[in-house]
Design an enzyme around this catalytic site. Structure first.
Site, PDB file in Angstrom:
ATOM      1  N   SER A   1     -10.048   2.093   2.663  1.00 35.96           N
ATOM      2  CA  SER A   1      -9.152   2.876   1.845  1.00 35.96           C
ATOM      3  C   SER A   1      -8.130   2.050   1.060  1.00 35.96           C
ATOM      4  O   SER A   1      -7.568   2.552   0.086  1.00 35.96           O
ATOM      5  CB  SER A   1      -8.386   3.855   2.734  1.00 35.96           C
TER       6      SER A   1
ATOM      7  N   SER B   1     -10.491  -0.268   6.777  1.00 33.53           N
ATOM      8  CA  SER B   1      -9.824  -0.096   5.476  1.00 33.53           C
ATOM      9  C   SER B   1      -9.125  -1.325   4.917  1.00 33.53           C
ATOM     10  O   SER B   1      -8.657  -1.301   3.783  1.00 33.53           O
ATOM     11  CB  SER B   1      -8.811   1.047   5.549  1.00 33.53           C
TER      12      SER B   1
ATOM     13  N   LYS C   1       0.850  -1.192   0.000  1.00 35.06           N
ATOM     14  CA  LYS C   1       0.000   0.000   0.000  1.00 35.06           C
ATOM     15  C   LYS C   1       0.886   1.243   0.000  1.00 35.06           C
ATOM     16  O   LYS C   1       1.906   1.275   0.705  1.00 35.06           O
ATOM     17  CB  LYS C   1      -0.910  -0.018   1.232  1.00 35.06           C
TER      18      LYS C   1
END
Lengths: 484, 95
Positions: A151, A175, A76
């Site tokens: 997210s 998330s 990420k």
């Protein structure tokens, strides 16, 4: 080989069926082919990945490889990577090349893993659909008109389309678990403090926790073995021994006590999702688990309390982005204050500005007690609900998300409706407990996730409970037709 | 709590965020709707509840008072385009 799990890839590398370089090239190829449509990566680090793969191949040839040596991962874009752009999905950091590695990245490097690239995400991890990213939304591989969740939407989409065997994510209010559910993956958010936050760009420091996106619970265990552990560079890292998370995977579930909170099956839950989650729970009953009805009476307060605490912490954390030392700086500032204000006004997107402003407001003189202190008290009540529940049960189960993936653009004009898509995941972060999402079926051809919440540092049990389910079902092996 | 234009401008100043005039009504509306959501907390009596700031009973870890960080000024400043003689440049503060 794109469909193999980490466990299978490790075997293949060890036996010499393929090299890490071949494996890495094949995933880079898939990224080139499919990602222009999905937009799941912000940066693809091809040269870096191939160099890492060649080093891994040498280690493996000498017999010095560990389990994750030579395995490609997507990281990420919230984790700082030395010498490689780290944007956190924001224009503010579009030019930011981190001068150091996050501990999570360091741990993967030490294990000899390969980083394929950095995945797309909601800006500063604030969002539930990946639509707040400066780099554009990410498409859900199961239906490209829908969102992958957020997210960590890029990580979820990349693994769902098998552009990477697995990926990291972070979970502040859901998330990891919500995008895992929406993309048909196994997603784990460990106990707060289990994985170091050092070098992981901070959103809400008392809630943020790094975790995994994988096909299987076994793969999550393999990743968490490498990611977890005490780190003196993170002041809230917990100094507690890390067990081998694969050790208990095969334990049977006879006598396991599963709590079903009535609040997680009430109004707002899609009827089809409810039915599918109930079928998964029936499967556990068949495996010998005992189902116990419980109540988490303050659940309805988790979203309100979260939207005070998370913005308050974010307004403080994001004050570091001022245009002075790194990141975006506005053109021709007329004075210092103008530079701060315009750099932040132009560098942050709308949702981030909204949350910083809510945070500044609830912390401001005259409002602190009514909002921030009140929310911290509610947080205590929510945490106590879980404490009482775990005196009666071993794990808690329910839906991860109230509905399957929604259409892009559907909730972008209404922040509150977007916030409610994390209604079942947020309480876990407030309490600091570990939680995961496991694929458990499909509604209108879109994946549904079963959420499993455990007691503090009980990740081994969560993974065991998920692994046993994955031995008798094959939901986690399904993949979207268009990417086969 | 419903926020008006002045409130939004005040909060934006506190947060040091420049907001374009035409966006102010939109922020007033969305921030008000978030505060409305948040105010559901008011229905609960929390008089005897202690606030919880952190998931674990946290305490500040201490260590020996020795130097653990080496000076990496040049390395860190390499990513900035506004550096001179080891200092970050900003608009003039004093005339």
């Amino acid at each position: 080989m794109h469909n193999y799990t980490i466990a299978e890839l490790t075997q293949g590398l060890k036996k010499g069926d393929f090299s890490s370089e071949e494996l890495t090239k094949s995933f880079l190829q898939r990224i080139k082919k499919y990602d222009p449509e999905l937009n799941s990566f912000i940066t693809v680090s091809e040269d870096h990945a191939l160099a890492q793969a060649r080093t891994a191949d040498e280690l493996i040839a000498k017999g010095n490889g560990s389990i994750l040596t030579g395995i490609p991962f997507a990281q990420k874009d919230i984790f700082c990577t030395n010498g490689i752009k780290t944007t956190c999905g924001s224009k503010m950091l579009d030019n930011f090349i981190a001068p150091y590695d996050a501990t999570v990245i360091h741990n993967f490097n030490q294990a000899g893993s390969v980083m394929l690239g950095k995945t797309n995400m909601d800006e500063f991890a604030m969002g539930s659909s990946n639509e707040t990213s400066f780099y554009g939304g990410v498409k859900n591989p199961w239906d490209i008109l829908t969102v992958p969740g957020g997210s960590s939407g890029g990580s979820a989409a990349a693994v769902a389309a098998r552009l990477a065997p697995a990926a990291t994510g972070t979970d502040t209010g859901g998330s990891i678990r919500q995008p895992a559910a929406l993309c048909g993956l196994t997603g784990v958010k460990p106990t707060y403090g289990r994985v170091s936050r050092y070098g992981m760009i901070a959103f809400a420091s008392s809630l943020d926790q790094a975790g995994t996106f994988t096909q299987t619970a076994e793969d999550s265990a393999l990743m968490l073995n490498v990611m977890s552990g005490f780190d003196e560079k993170d002041s809230t890292s917990v100094d507690k021994e890390v067990p081998d998370y694969t050790a208990n995977l095969n334990q049977d579930l006879k006598g396991l006590k599963i709590g079903l909170p009535k609040e997680y099956f009430g109004e707002g839950l899609n009827a089809d999702v409810a039915k599918i989650v109930e079928e998964a729970i029936a499967e556990y009953k068949k495996m010998g688990a005992e189902i116990i009805d419980i109540s988490l009476p303050n659940s309805h307060l988790s979203v309100p309390a979260y939207y005070v605490i998370a913005p308050a912490e974010c307004s403080s954390n994001l004050s570091r982005f001022d245009g002075v030392r790194f990141g975006y700086r506005c053109e021709d500032p007329k004075d210092l204050e103008d530079m701060y204000k315009r750099s932040r006004g132009e560098g942050f997107g709308e949702e981030v500005k909204r949350r910083i402003m809510i945070g500044a407001y609830v912390l401001s003189a005259g409002y602190y007690d009514a909002y921030y202190l009140k929310a911290q008290k509610i947080r205590h009540l929510i945490s106590d609900d879980f404490k009482a529940a775990f005196e009666k049960v071993d794990v808690i189960m329910g839906p991860t998300s109230p509905e399957v993936a929604f259409k892009a653009g559907e909730k972008t004009d209404d922040p509150v409706s977007m916030y409610l898509s994390d209604i079942y995941t947020i309480a876990t972060n407030l309490a600091g407990l570990p939680g995961m999402s496991v694929p458990c079926g499909f509604s209108n051809k879109m994946p549904v996730g079963l959420q499993i919440i455990g007691n503090y540092f009980d990740e081994s049990r969560l993974l065991n409970v998920a692994h046993q389910y994955q031995q008798t079902t094959d939901w986690h092996q399904q993949m979207p037709e268009a990417f086969k | 709590m419903s926020l008006d234009k002045n409130d939004v401008e005040k909060i934006a100043h506190l947060a040091r965020i420049a907001i374009v005039e035409e966006d102010v009504p939109g922020y007033a509306e969305s921030l008000s709707s978030i505060l409305k959501l948040v105010e559901q907390m008011n229905a609960v009596d929390t008089d005897n509840v202690t606030p919880m700031a952190h998931p674990h009973a946290a305490f500040q870890r201490l260590r020996e008072d020795v130097v653990t960080e080496e000076n990496q000024r040049e390395h860190f400043q390499k990513i900035s385009s506004n550096v001179e003689k080891g200092l970050y440049l900003v608009p003039k503060v004093l005339d």
